[in-house]
Design an enzyme around this catalytic site. Structure first.
Site, PDB file in Angstrom:
ATOM      1  CG  HIS A 130      64.677   9.948  53.402  1.00 33.19           C
ATOM      2  ND1 HIS A 130      63.845  11.002  53.668  1.00 33.19           N
ATOM      3  CD2 HIS A 130      65.041   9.428  54.598  1.00 33.19           C
ATOM      4  CE1 HIS A 130      63.695  11.118  54.996  1.00 33.19           C
ATOM      5  NE2 HIS A 130      64.409  10.175  55.576  1.00 33.19           N
TER       6      HIS A 130
ATOM      7  CD  GLU B  81      62.484  11.080  50.318  1.00 36.01           C
ATOM      8  OE1 GLU B  81      63.073  12.126  50.624  1.00 36.01           O
ATOM      9  OE2 GLU B  81      61.724  10.468  51.099  1.00 36.01           O
TER      10      GLU B  81
ATOM     11  CG  HIS C 274      63.669  15.231  52.229  1.00 35.16           C
ATOM     12  ND1 HIS C 274      63.758  14.095  53.002  1.00 35.16           N
ATOM     13  CD2 HIS C 274      64.394  16.172  52.859  1.00 35.16           C
ATOM     14  CE1 HIS C 274      64.508  14.356  54.069  1.00 35.16           C
ATOM     15  NE2 HIS C 274      64.907  15.611  54.007  1.00 35.16           N
TER      16      HIS C 274
ATOM     17  CD  GLU D 123      59.617  16.526  51.401  1.00 33.86           C
ATOM     18  OE1 GLU D 123      59.683  15.705  50.451  1.00 33.86           O
ATOM     19  OE2 GLU D 123      59.865  16.211  52.590  1.00 33.86           O
TER      20      GLU D 123
HETATM   21 ZN   LIG Z   1      62.865  12.365  52.579  1.00 39.36          ZN
END
Ligand SMILES: [Zn+2]
Ligand SMILES: *[C@@H]1O[C@H](CO)[C@@H](O)[C@H](O)[C@H]1NC(C)=O
Ligand SMILES: *[C@@H]1O[C@H](CO)[C@@H](O)[C@H](O)[C@H]1NC(C)=O
Ligand SMILES: *[C@@H]1O[C@H](CO)[C@@H](O)[C@H](O)[C@H]1NC(C)=O
Ligand SMILES: *[C@@H]1O[C@H](CO)[C@@H](O)[C@H](O)[C@H]1NC(C)=O
Ligand SMILES: *[C@@H]1O[C@H](CO)[C@@H](O)[C@H](O)[C@H]1NC(C)=O
Ligand SMILES: *[C@@H]1O[C@H](CO)[C@@H](O)[C@H](O)[C@H]1NC(C)=O
Length: 359
Positions: free
Chosen positions: A2, A5, A109, A200
């Site tokens: 993304h 991010e 992410h 993440e």
């Molecule tokens: Zn993401």
């Protein structure tokens, strides 16, 4: 993945620099690179990044590509038909996955601090009563996610971000966190023969530049230890009597069949990530008698090599047809009562909110 991010793309540039400057100096990195093919894609969504002008901890439209599509909802889905039209970025990654023999991967992410593993989606075949969508390789995925979180500076604490959700040991099953369709992680596992987890890496999606050095330090050991795990399990070649490789032969561990069976590559090679233990490996060329071999797998990752086990068929010039796995919801055919797992409207709304906050 993304565009808004941003920590992941910086960390990967640091990783490239670290690997190439340590080679020949650091004995561990030298052995790692001598024995491992590593591919690094620092960004999948360059347009989204360009559209994100300033640091911002929360979701922005830079999440999406130029066409406004979320690339982590854009892959074929094993559980339901994905109606999104496949974007050029996604198609390029799908071609790449098809073209290489990827074995282990991670997609990066921000917006949370956790290692999340497949499945992200599910149906009555995979979802347990506890709302956990389990793959046949669940034990391996838990090990992979824990390898990352336990070697990270703080992810293992599982405290999450602010007063948002916490994650025991810094890991979670993707579906247990929240269901999503068309993600890259499930796609890689089902169609790419590649075990992928979702990392993440920062509570703040786009932190100020002066924090980037610390993010690299926090993730450095975890990244290297994670990459080493590609040498978990067993690998080898499937050949005919004359030693010619047999592509497209099915090689699976007994008791853990993949919905689309894993097959050898053009060199007749297979790779199966498995935890230490005793397994029966089944090599099959359709139309011929399967070869079964019992193997004792130990953790040889610090030697940068999985156990080697080749298979030789007693025939010559036998062929296994290239069975392409259809890009349709493969688990749908196995499931019966898929209506039972559809989230209620209430949960759907909640998930949308969580989604906006986190990813
Ligand atoms: Zn993401
Ligand atoms: C790595 O590979 C190079 C080239 O084959 C070799 O010279 C070197 O000794 C290897 N290093 C280690 C630590 O295995
Ligand atoms: C895709 O479209 C079909 C037919 O309109 C619909 O039944 C299905 O729910 C859609 N899938 C998703 C994931 O929205
Ligand atoms: C596929 O692999 C070949 C050989 O390594 C390479 O030349 C080509 O660029 C690759 N294509 C893609 C789409 O990755
Ligand atoms: C070996 O794998 C093939 C192909 O998946 C399967 O048809 C066969 O039943 C397996 N054999 C055993 C003994 O599990
Ligand atoms: C690494 O490999 C050597 C032989 O190449 C073996 O003696 C040693 O036990 C291996 N280490 C582990 C941790 O398996
Ligand atoms: C461990 O890796 C080494 C290569 O460094 C290899 O020689 C050895 O056979 C492997 N041992 C096991 C048990 O997989």
């Amino acid at each position: 993945m993304h565009g808004d991010e941003t920590v992941g793309r910086e960390i990967l540039l640091h990783l490239i620099d670290f690997l190439v400057t340590s080679y020949g100096h650091d004995p561990v990195i030298t052995r790692l690179l001598n024995n491992t093919r590593i591919h690094i894609m620092p960004t999948m969504n360059p347009d989204g990044f360009e559209a994100t002008k300033v640091p911002d901890c929360y979701y922005t439209r830079g999440r999406y590509n130029k066409n406004g599509e979320d690339l982590n909802r854009n892959f074929p889905d094993a559980f339901e038909k994905n109606n999104a039209s496949i974007q050029p970025e996604t198609q390029a990654v799908m071609n790449w996955i098809k073209n290489e023999t990827f074995v282990l991967s991670a997609n990066l992410h921000g917006g949370a601090l956790v290692a999340s593993y497949t499945f992200d989606n599910g149906n009555s075949v995979t979802i347990s009563s506890k709302g956990y969508s389990r793959s046949p390789d669940d034990d391996v995925f838990i090990h992979l996610a824990k390898t990352y979180s336990s070697n990270h500076a703080s992810m293992y604490k599982g405290t999450g971000c602010d007063n948002r959700q916490s994650f025991p040991e810094g890991i979670t099953n993707g579906y247990s966190w929240y269901q999503l369709e068309g993600g890259m992680q499930d796609y890689n596992y089902v169609w790419g023969q590649c075990f992928e987890i979702t990392l993440e890496l920062s509570c703040c999606k786009y932190p100020p530049a002066d924090q980037l050095e610390k993010f690299w330090r926090d993730n450095k050991v975890a990244l290297i230890e994670y990459i080493k795990q590609v040498h978990l399990g067993v690998k080898g070649q499937v050949m005919d009597r004359n030693g010619n490789p047999i592509p497209n032969a099915i090689v699976e561990a007994k008791g853990r069949p993949h919905v689309c069976p894993y097959r050898t590559n053009e060199h007749g090679e297979y790779f199966l990530l498995l935890l230490p233990g005793t397994y029966v490996i089944n090599a099959t060329v359709p139309g011929y008698k399967s070869i079964l071999k019992t193997v004792e797998i130990t953790d040889n990752t610090s030697n940068f090599s999985a156990l080697k086990q080749d298979f030789s068929f007693s025939e010559v010039s036998i062929r296994s047809r290239a069975a392409s796995c259809p890009k349709t919801p493969l688990y749908q055919q196995l499931g019966r009562a898929s209506a039972a797992v559809k989230p209620t409207l209430h949960i759907l709304v909640l998930m949308t909110v969580v989604l906006a906050i986190f990813k």
